[in-house]
Design an enzyme around this catalytic site. Structure first.
Site, PDB file in Angstrom:
ATOM      1  N   TYR A 106       1.034  -1.296  -0.181  1.00 35.42           N
ATOM      2  CA  TYR A 106       0.012   0.026   0.180  1.00 35.42           C
ATOM      3  C   TYR A 106       0.974   1.208   0.036  1.00 35.42           C
ATOM      4  CZ  TYR A 106      -3.446   3.416   1.718  1.00 35.42           C
ATOM      5  OH  TYR A 106      -4.182   4.647   2.099  1.00 35.42           O
ATOM      6  N   ASP A 177      -0.950  -7.358   6.394  1.00 32.23           N
ATOM      7  CA  ASP A 177      -2.021  -6.470   6.113  1.00 32.23           C
ATOM      8  C   ASP A 177      -3.031  -7.203   5.331  1.00 32.23           C
ATOM      9  OD1 ASP A 177      -3.551  -4.522   4.888  1.00 32.23           O
ATOM     10  OD2 ASP A 177      -2.218  -3.135   4.871  1.00 32.23           O
ATOM     11  N   LYS A 202     -12.181  -0.023   4.673  1.00 31.67           N
ATOM     12  CA  LYS A 202     -12.336  -0.649   3.568  1.00 31.67           C
ATOM     13  C   LYS A 202     -13.524  -1.588   3.645  1.00 31.67           C
ATOM     14  CE  LYS A 202      -9.152   2.019   2.308  1.00 31.67           C
ATOM     15  NZ  LYS A 202      -7.567   1.549   2.398  1.00 31.67           N
TER      16      LYS A 202
HETATM   17  C1  LIG Z   1      -6.370   1.963   2.936  1.00 28.74           C
HETATM   18  C2  LIG Z   1      -5.293   1.079   3.086  1.00 28.74           C
HETATM   19  C3  LIG Z   1      -4.461   1.089   4.374  1.00 28.74           C
HETATM   20  C4  LIG Z   1      -4.463   2.358   5.047  1.00 28.74           C
HETATM   21  O1  LIG Z   1      -5.644   2.610   5.815  1.00 28.74           O
HETATM   22  P1  LIG Z   1      -6.410   4.088   6.088  1.00 28.74           P
HETATM   23  O2  LIG Z   1      -7.909   3.751   6.829  1.00 28.74           O
HETATM   24  O3  LIG Z   1      -6.717   4.775   4.952  1.00 28.74           O
HETATM   25  O4  LIG Z   1      -5.390   4.652   6.945  1.00 28.74           O
HETATM   26  C5  LIG Z   1      -3.459   0.106   4.656  1.00 28.74           C
HETATM   27  N1  LIG Z   1      -3.404  -0.967   3.729  1.00 28.74           N
HETATM   28  C6  LIG Z   1      -4.234  -1.025   3.018  1.00 28.74           C
HETATM   29  C7  LIG Z   1      -3.991  -2.345   2.061  1.00 28.74           C
HETATM   30  C8  LIG Z   1      -5.107  -0.099   2.511  1.00 28.74           C
HETATM   31  O5  LIG Z   1      -5.674  -0.610   1.533  1.00 28.74           O
END
Ligand SMILES: *Cc1c(COP(=O)(O)O)cnc(C)c1O
Length: 385
Positions: A106, A177, A202
């Site tokens: 990311y 992640d 998300k």
């Molecule tokens: C959006 C995202 C993040 C960061 O998350 P936020 O809620 O925007 O701080 C980290 N990792 C991945 C894979 C993401 O899609």
């Protein structure tokens, strides 16, 4: 009591039944009858609730729900996904330490790792993610973290998590992640991860109405240690944000299945369209991560990218859509599109863009849960232009 006093002290009714939904404890703190319980609550994550930066019942309900989904011992909810990643990395690394991370990450995480290296003296070695020997070769006595993503943004790269997580010893924290897969498609702790992070903004929240994150720990002691750091960092979510996330999560199973089905339909149609080059959805057997993903993920995710001829075609496509909106983020009910090279991955150098498989013509699609034919109609009219 006088009116000025009465308006300040509203009594909370005592319940003889239980609410069906998780109550929103929209409070910054809690009052006590017992001074010792108050003092004790400040020293650990599982004591009495004292102050909402340290813990809150609505936030705890979210933490427990995600910990159970991921098969972890405990979780730490945060105000954003980046908050969770920061809490985990800053809470477990110090100057002089070394970490290993996959290339395809990311954009915000890549920027953070760059900062950790430049300003905090934490060395980072990047690896491709398919070869355990590459991780073995990168290990140093001071290696403390191996950092991976289940399905990487935006190319759908999938690292061989079970093989890579087995390489380092117990002193290396394997952090994954899992935002793109969600705990319904993959539970990294089952495959050797020690910590799983999510941007709940998300798929977990799922309605594009709340920003949040969570870190799930396989081990309760690691959770406790990271909690101590996170309360200093101050990345706690507001109770209402946690409440919205819980409400969104109620329909996660339904949403993920529809997202996934739509993504499969669109990826296959895109792959046959003459204006489209490569389609980077790991569900296609032409995708380099297809075999790896099939081994440990129960699906292929619904945010992926595809390549148009060049940057000009990419820019014209994203601004020529109607139903599908040009916007950041992903995992909401509505289909969104973005142009990574000019937005989400703009911090990357030309070299990093290439390493991440992103070109000027790369388009990222977060496939929503609308009718697939309506999404396709909009995509084809924009492609035809
Ligand atoms: C959006 C995202 C993040 C960061 O998350 P936020 O809620 O925007 O701080 C980290 N990792 C991945 C894979 C993401 O899609």
């Amino acid at each position: 009591m006088k009116p000025d006093t009465r308006v300040v002290h509203t009594e909370v009714p005592t319940l003889t039944s239980r609410p069906l939904s998780v109550p929103l404890y929209q409070t910054s703190g809690f009052s006590f009858d017992d001074l010792d319980a108050f003092a004790d609550g400040m020293t650990r994550p599982d004591g009495a609730f004292v102050y909402s930066r340290l813990g809150n019942p609505t936030v705890r309900a979210l933490e427990n729900a995600v910990a159970a989904l991921e098969g972890g011992a405990a979780a730490l909810a945060t105000a954003s996904g980046m908050g969770a990643i920061n809490a985990v990395l800053l809470g477990n690394l110090k100057t002089g330490d070394h970490m290993i991370a996959q290339h395809a990450l990311y954009g915000g995480t890549l920027a953070l790792l760059h900062d950790l290296e430049e300003r905090w003296g934490i060395a980072v070695t990047y690896v491709g993610g398919h070869d355990p020997e590459e991780v073995r070769a990168a290990l140093r006595p001071e290696t403390k973290v191996l950092y991976l993503e289940t399905i990487a943004n935006p190319t759908g790269h999938v690292s061989d998590l079970p093989a890579l997580a087995a390489v380092p010893g117990d002193d290396v924290l394997v952090v994954v992640d899992n935002t793109f897969a969600s705990p319904l498609l993959c539970r990294p702790i089952e495959h050797g991860a020690d910590v799983v992070v999510h941007s709940t903004t998300k798929y977990l929240g799922g309605h594009s109405d709340v920003t949040g994150g969570v870190a799930v720990f396989a081990d309760a002691d690691r959770h406790r240690a990271t909690w101590h750091h996170s309360i200093e960092l101050g990345v706690t979510p507001d109770p209402f944000a946690a409440w919205l996330t819980i409400r969104g999560m109620n329909t996660l199973a339904l949403r993920v299945r529809k997202h996934e089905r739509n993504a499969g339909i669109l990826a296959r149609r895109l792959a046959e369209h003459p204006a489209v080059g490569e389609v980077h959805w790991p569900g296609l057997d032409t995708h380099p991560s297809h075999a790896v993903a099939s081994r440990f993920i129960d699906g292929y995710g619904s945010t992926f990218s595809f390549d148009l001829a060049d940057a000009d075609a990419g820019r014209r496509f994203v601004t020529g859509l109607g139903l599908v909106r040009l916007a950041p983020s992903l995992g909401g009910t509505e289909t969104l599109v973005l142009h990574p090279a000019s937005t989400s991955h703009r911090q990357l150098t030309e070299e990093q863009l290439n390493a991440n498989g992103i070109s000027g013509g790369t388009i990222r699609l977060s496939v929503g849960i609308e009718d697939a034919d309506d999404i396709w109609d909009d995509i084809t009219q924009a492609l035809d232009r």
